[in-house]
Design a protein around this motif. Structure first.
Motif, PDB file in Angstrom:
ATOM      1  N   LYS A 105      43.611  50.664  39.301  1.00  8.55           N
ATOM      2  CA  LYS A 105      43.094  49.866  38.194  1.00  8.55           C
ATOM      3  C   LYS A 105      43.918  50.130  36.938  1.00  8.55           C
ATOM      4  N   ASN A 106      43.764  49.245  35.980  1.00  7.35           N
ATOM      5  CA  ASN A 106      44.272  49.503  34.636  1.00  7.35           C
ATOM      6  C   ASN A 106      43.306  50.442  33.918  1.00  7.35           C
ATOM      7  N   ASN A 125      44.303  49.672  53.423  1.00  9.96           N
ATOM      8  CA  ASN A 125      43.048  50.052  52.753  1.00  9.96           C
ATOM      9  C   ASN A 125      43.276  50.355  51.274  1.00  9.96           C
ATOM     10  N   LEU A 126      43.791  49.338  50.610  1.00  9.44           N
ATOM     11  CA  LEU A 126      44.217  49.456  49.224  1.00  9.44           C
ATOM     12  C   LEU A 126      43.629  48.310  48.408  1.00  9.44           C
ATOM     13  N   THR A 127      43.059  48.615  47.251  1.00  8.70           N
ATOM     14  CA  THR A 127      42.597  47.610  46.294  1.00  8.70           C
ATOM     15  C   THR A 127      43.414  47.738  45.016  1.00  8.70           C
ATOM     16  N   ILE A 128      43.927  46.612  44.536  1.00  6.65           N
ATOM     17  CA  ILE A 128      44.584  46.563  43.229  1.00  6.65           C
ATOM     18  C   ILE A 128      43.763  45.599  42.385  1.00  6.65           C
ATOM     19  N   SER A 129      43.092  46.108  41.372  1.00  4.29           N
ATOM     20  CA  SER A 129      42.146  45.289  40.615  1.00  4.29           C
ATOM     21  C   SER A 129      42.328  45.496  39.122  1.00  4.29           C
ATOM     22  N   GLY A 130      42.315  44.384  38.396  1.00  2.37           N
ATOM     23  CA  GLY A 130      42.410  44.447  36.947  1.00  2.37           C
ATOM     24  C   GLY A 130      41.070  44.528  36.259  1.00  2.37           C
ATOM     25  N   TYR A 137      41.449  39.766  33.010  1.00  2.00           N
ATOM     26  CA  TYR A 137      42.541  40.024  33.942  1.00  2.00           C
ATOM     27  C   TYR A 137      43.316  41.244  33.448  1.00  2.00           C
ATOM     28  N   GLY A 138      43.066  42.362  34.064  1.00  2.00           N
ATOM     29  CA  GLY A 138      43.642  43.615  33.606  1.00  2.00           C
ATOM     30  C   GLY A 138      45.070  43.847  34.054  1.00  2.00           C
TER      31      GLY A 138
END
Length: 468
Positions: A105-106, A125-130, A137-138
């Motif tokens: 995350k940011n 098994n990876l999440t990239i989230s803003g 929208y991060g």
């Protein structure tokens, strides 16, 4: 959104030819048929888990690389990337064990901007989230000259969410040849599994591109994706041809997206959502565009499935019909694939093919190579060039444009010359007025639970179209 499987009875499909006219129900009811669509593939959102390890990385500039197998032994990992403007972010060899997850995350103080690219290589098994800050929208990729996110070697169980892509001329999310050109051998390593793209914005941006192909004549089965969800995204002000293009997929679920002002500069025959395989497209809105909203070349892996398009609003297309459903002989690979059935129901479609250089109806139907085609509860509005537009009055077809010897079962479709005649209040939200001729006129569909706005429907007497 959720479908309820009902008991399978015998299916009977008869080829129907029909005439249509304004304000009349189009099509003739065939002997009773019980339609049994597969449910949409809705896998649970990757849950927010309490991290075992929390690390803050990055300085707010330069190139950031997160790499190595050491992370696999740290349980659930949360990595916070310091807000700022980076040249690139590179994620390599991050294969987190099943039951665990790495989330990136940011930081809470603001947005992570990326000027060149984000790369994913060999990740699981990876999440990239803003969603690390209060910003919508991060993660933001603005005016990137080449591909924004490139994926190489292998990926599975990956979620990309809360990202903004703006003024990017090339592919926004690109599956590179090391994956899209990989031959599928039935092993997990030879395919992409359980991929999610959620809550992203694509403004004047390029295609979400997966590639892939299957062709029995040449022995090609590559770039296979098993389980794909693209949902709650915004696509606008762009001319990529295809906003979403997936060439070899099992169980796609494309829902709750909006598309507006798409392909104003395009002349090619494209599909804004162009998918080859089986799955579901529902609860989407597409306005002011060029091209079929859905161009679906359908087939199934293993046993036959049913692909569906429902609760979609499609309005004001410069070229072509709202949907195209088609099968190809090259996709029918004995022992590997077979046909898919299709159902197109409860869609609201208006102003198709305003350029009047082709046919514009609700759906273009081609040979499904054994699959059945069912078309129910759709409303068409103001089509200048329906099928048979050059024939005497009364010989036009406003719902189906049948381009092959394909049997079609249909009923409870309506056509009107204007929104006002249909009882639709405006071309913004497409909601019905109290006297709408669409209310309670639909065919009973036991699995039909809600409308475009997720409003509950009466499945016994649903309204026609996407809005209840």
């Amino acid at each position: 959104m959720r479908l309820k499987i009902i008991a399978l009875l015998s299916l009977t499909a008869l080829f129907i030819t029909f005439c249509s006219c304004k304000k009349s129900v189009i099509g003739v009811e065939t002997p009773p048929v019980v339609e049994v669509p597969d449910p949409p593939v809705v896998t649970p959102p990757n849950p927010e888990v309490k991290p075992d390890t929390v690390i803050e990385l990055g300085t707010g500039s330069g190139n950031l690389t997160i790499e190595g197998t050491k992370w696999s032994s740290m349980g659930n990992i949360l990595i916070k990337i310091k807000s700022g403007s980076y040249s690139s972010i590179n994620l390599k060899n991050l294969k987190i064990p099943e039951g665990k997850r790495m989330t990136i995350k940011n930081t809470a103080d603001g947005v992570v901007y990326v000027k060149e690219e984000i790369s994913l290589t060999n990740v699981k098994n990876l999440t990239i989230s803003g969603n690390g800050s209060k910003d919508k929208y991060g993660f933001q990729l603005l005016s990137v000259p080449y591909r924004c996110i490139r994926i190489n070697d292998y990926w599975a169980g990956v979620e990309i969410s809360r990202m903004r892509f703006t003024n990017n001329p090339d592919y926004c999310i690109s599956i590179e040849n090391s994956i899209s050109g990989k031959t599928y051998t039935s092993s997990e390593e030879s395919r992409s599994d359980n991929i999610k793209i959620l809550d992203c914005e694509f403004d004047n941006a390029g295609t979400v591109y997966f590639g892939g192909e299957i062709n029995k004549d040449t022995g090609i089965d590559k770039g296979f994706v098993k389980g794909l969800e693209i949902a709650y995204c915004v696509f606008k002000n762009s001319s990529p041809g295809d906003c979403i293009k997936v060439g070899n997929v099992q169980d796609y679920n494309i829902h709750h997206n909006t598309f507006n002002n798409i392909n104003s500069d395009s002349q090619i025959h494209n599909g804004i959502v162009f998918v080859a395989g089986n799955g579901h497209v529902h609860h989407n809105k597409c306005t002011n565009h060029q091209g079929n909203f859905v161009r679906a070349w359908i087939y199934s892996r293993g046993t036959a499935t049913t692909s569906t398009a429902y609760d979609n609003i499609i309005y004001n297309s410069r070229k072509y019909s709202a949907f195209e459903y088609q099968g190809y002989a090259r996709h029918m690979w004995s022992g590997k694939t077979t046909y898919s059935n299709a159902i197109c129901y409860n869609n609201t479609v208006g102003k198709m093919n305003t350029s009047q250089d082709w046919i514009g109806t609700v759906i273009d139907i081609y040979d499904l190579f054994g699959g059945t085609m069912q078309v129910y509860n759709n409303v068409g509005i103001n089509f200048a060039h329906p099928q048979g537009f050059d024939k005497p009055a009364g010989q036009q077809s406003y719902i189906n444009n049948i381009q092959a010897n394909q049997a079609v079962t249909e009923s409870n479709n309506l056509y009107f010359s204007s929104l006002q005649e249909a009882g639709i209040m405006n071309e913004s939200d497409f909601k019905l007025n109290g006297n709408s001729a669409l209310k309670s006129k639909g065919k009973s569909l036991s699995w039909l639970t809600d409308d475009y706005y997720d409003t509950k429907r009466n499945s016994s007497t649903p309204s026609i179209g996407a809005v209840e």
